[in-house]
Design an enzyme around this catalytic site. Structure first.
Site, PDB file in Angstrom:
ATOM      1  CE  LYS A  36      -3.918  -2.232   0.577  1.00  0.00           C
ATOM      2  NZ  LYS A  36      -4.724  -2.529  -0.575  1.00  0.00           N
ATOM      3  CB  CYS A  37       4.240   1.780  -0.552  1.00  0.00           C
ATOM      4  SG  CYS A  37       5.614   2.938  -0.681  1.00  0.00           S
ATOM      5  N   GLY A  38       3.214   4.244  -2.329  1.00  0.00           N
ATOM      6  CA  GLY A  38       3.340   4.895  -3.625  1.00  0.00           C
ATOM      7  C   GLY A  38       4.363   4.227  -4.532  1.00  0.00           C
ATOM      8  CB  THR A  40       2.901  -0.694  -4.252  1.00  0.00           C
ATOM      9  OG1 THR A  40       2.956  -0.446  -2.842  1.00  0.00           O
ATOM     10  CG2 THR A  40       2.411  -2.102  -4.499  1.00  0.00           C
TER      11      THR A  40
END
Length: 172
Positions: A36-38, A40
């Site tokens: 759930k990361c930018g 990803t």
């Protein structure tokens, strides 16, 4: 070798313990990941890199971590499923771990501390921090999260290491 990743054991997402000496003779890119990361979407680039160089004894090793703003809410096999369904990941994804501070697993303490690895000081500052390790398990370099896995800098380093100690055959 005390300054090699091959001394460590880690857990697969199914809980099975694996010794990193299974990766002797391979160039490794070790990455702390999150779903759930930018950053990803780098899973897709890591897979592309893996496919491009796996025949040259290269492997990506993914270590999911929830250390940065709880960006890895998934557990175990759910992480593998997320990676396969969304990014076609076929490189090894290990069990969720801590990668920073006193709670970090021994592998990441080693990777981030020059006194232990003999080469670099670089603690993960965010998800998708990358460590490049040679065929002998020694830390060679690191790349911050903003460095794309398919960047020329990363590819050139992998190519250089994957040719090291290889027998070159010339025709003609």
């Amino acid at each position: 070798m005390s300054n090699s990743i091959h001394q460590f054991k880690v857990q697969k997402s199914n809980g099975e313990t694996v010794s990193l000496d299974e990766f002797k003779g391979k160039v490794c890119l070790i990455v702390n990941t999150a779903s759930k990361c930018g950053f990803t979407p780098q899973y897709g680039e890591l897979q592309k890199l893996y496919e491009e160089y796996k025949e040259r004894d290269f492997v990506v090793l993914g270590f999911p971590s929830n250390d940065f703003q709880d960006q890895e809410p998934l557990e175990g096999e759910a992480i593998n499923e997320f990676c396969q369904v969304n990014y076609g990941v076929s490189f090894p994804i290990f069990n969720k771990v801590n990668v920073k501070g006193s709670e970090a697993i021994d592998l990441f303490k080693f990777l981030s501390n020059k006194k232990e690895n003999g080469a670099i000081n670089s603690k993960p500052k965010w998800n998708f921090h990358k460590y490049l390790v040679d065929k002998d398990g020694q830390v060679i370099d690191y790349y911050y999260s903003i460095t794309k896995p398919t960047s020329g800098k990363v590819k050139r380093a992998i190519e250089k290491l994957s040719l090291k100690d290889s027998e070159l055959v010339f025709c003609g």
